[in-house]
Design an enzyme around this catalytic site. Sequence first.
Site, short mmCIF file in Angstrom:
data_model
loop_
_atom_site.label_atom_id
_atom_site.label_comp_id
_atom_site.label_asym_id
_atom_site.label_seq_id
_atom_site.Cartn_x
_atom_site.Cartn_y
_atom_site.Cartn_z
N ASN A 171 0.82 -1.21 0.00
CA ASN A 171 0.00 0.00 0.00
C ASN A 171 0.86 1.26 0.00
O ASN A 171 1.94 1.31 0.61
CB ASN A 171 -1.04 0.00 1.14
N GLU A 199 0.41 5.18 0.68
CA GLU A 199 -0.52 6.15 1.25
C GLU A 199 -0.18 7.58 0.82
O GLU A 199 0.86 7.85 0.22
CB GLU A 199 -0.54 6.01 2.77
N CYS A 245 -4.25 0.66 -2.41
CA CYS A 245 -4.17 -0.64 -1.72
C CYS A 245 -3.12 -1.54 -2.38
O CYS A 245 -2.89 -1.49 -3.59
CB CYS A 245 -5.51 -1.36 -1.78
N GLU A 251 -3.15 -4.73 -3.04
CA GLU A 251 -3.64 -5.66 -4.06
C GLU A 251 -3.71 -4.97 -5.42
O GLU A 251 -3.34 -5.53 -6.45
CB GLU A 251 -5.05 -6.17 -3.70
N CYS A 253 -10.16 -5.26 0.85
CA CYS A 253 -11.32 -4.37 0.98
C CYS A 253 -12.26 -4.58 -0.21
O CYS A 253 -11.92 -5.26 -1.18
CB CYS A 253 -10.87 -2.92 1.08
N CYS A 283 -10.87 -3.59 -3.63
CA CYS A 283 -9.90 -4.57 -4.15
C CYS A 283 -10.61 -5.80 -4.66
O CYS A 283 -10.19 -6.40 -5.67
CB CYS A 283 -8.89 -4.95 -3.06
N1 THU Z 1 -5.33 -1.52 2.50
C1 THU Z 1 -4.80 -2.31 1.52
O1 THU Z 1 -3.68 -2.11 1.07
N2 THU Z 1 -5.57 -3.33 1.08
C2 THU Z 1 -6.81 -3.63 1.52
O2 THU Z 1 -7.48 -4.49 0.97
C3 THU Z 1 -7.33 -2.96 2.70
C4 THU Z 1 -6.65 -1.70 3.06
C5 THU Z 1 -4.53 -0.39 2.97
C6 THU Z 1 -5.08 0.94 2.56
C7 THU Z 1 -4.51 1.85 3.63
O3 THU Z 1 -3.20 2.25 3.23
C8 THU Z 1 -4.38 0.96 4.85
O4 THU Z 1 -4.49 -0.38 4.37
C9 THU Z 1 -5.45 1.18 5.91
O5 THU Z 1 -6.72 1.13 5.37
#
Ligand code: THU
Length: 171
Positions: free
Chosen positions: A73, A75, A84, A86, A121, A124
């Site tokens: 991820n 940010e 994300c 994935e 999530c 994704c």
């Molecule tokens: N996140 C992911 O990388 N993948 C997911 O499927 C769920 C959330 C990341 C996004 C954000 O940087 C952190 O997790 C918190 O939500």
Amino acid sequence: MQSNINIQSGNMIDKQHAINYSEGDDWRHLPSLHQRLIESAIEAATRAYAPYSKFKVGAALVNHEETIITGNNQENASYPMCNCAEQVALQKTYSDNRETKVKLFAVVALNGNAELIAAPCGACRQVLCETVNRSGTDFPIIMASQSGAYRIFHSVKDLLPFSFEGKDLTS
Ligand code: THU
């Protein structure tokens, strides 16, 4: 929580939707490719850029050429712009080769709780479904914890029942 509003309709029937998955308590007993993929996802998670949530996610996939591709991820101070893991892994993969077929996909999260089994999530899951549709190939998803517990969903389609798809756009 279930709604207690009772709906009565002459031709309405109640239905169930079952999803199939396997669960285990130590992914180190899985086949070596599964293990390598989970280890790659963990390694990718350590390189995540997650200064805001401190929730580091790693994804790894193996493609039809047996190459492992990872993502993590990324940010942003503008929170909705966070990417994300994935989706980063899939974007890396498909921007290099639009004909790729994913054979196996793994996701892990590092948040200080080694028991946590990562879960993609909703967004994704939508992107994973698109990947299945565009490549014409379904694949299993491993959701793993650092310590060992895991779930394997044998079909991406099980992660998003009744998903919205490209074919829904045509009349
Ligand atoms: N996140 C992911 O990388 N993948 C997911 O499927 C769920 C959330 C990341 C996004 C954000 O940087 C952190 O997790 C918190 O939500």
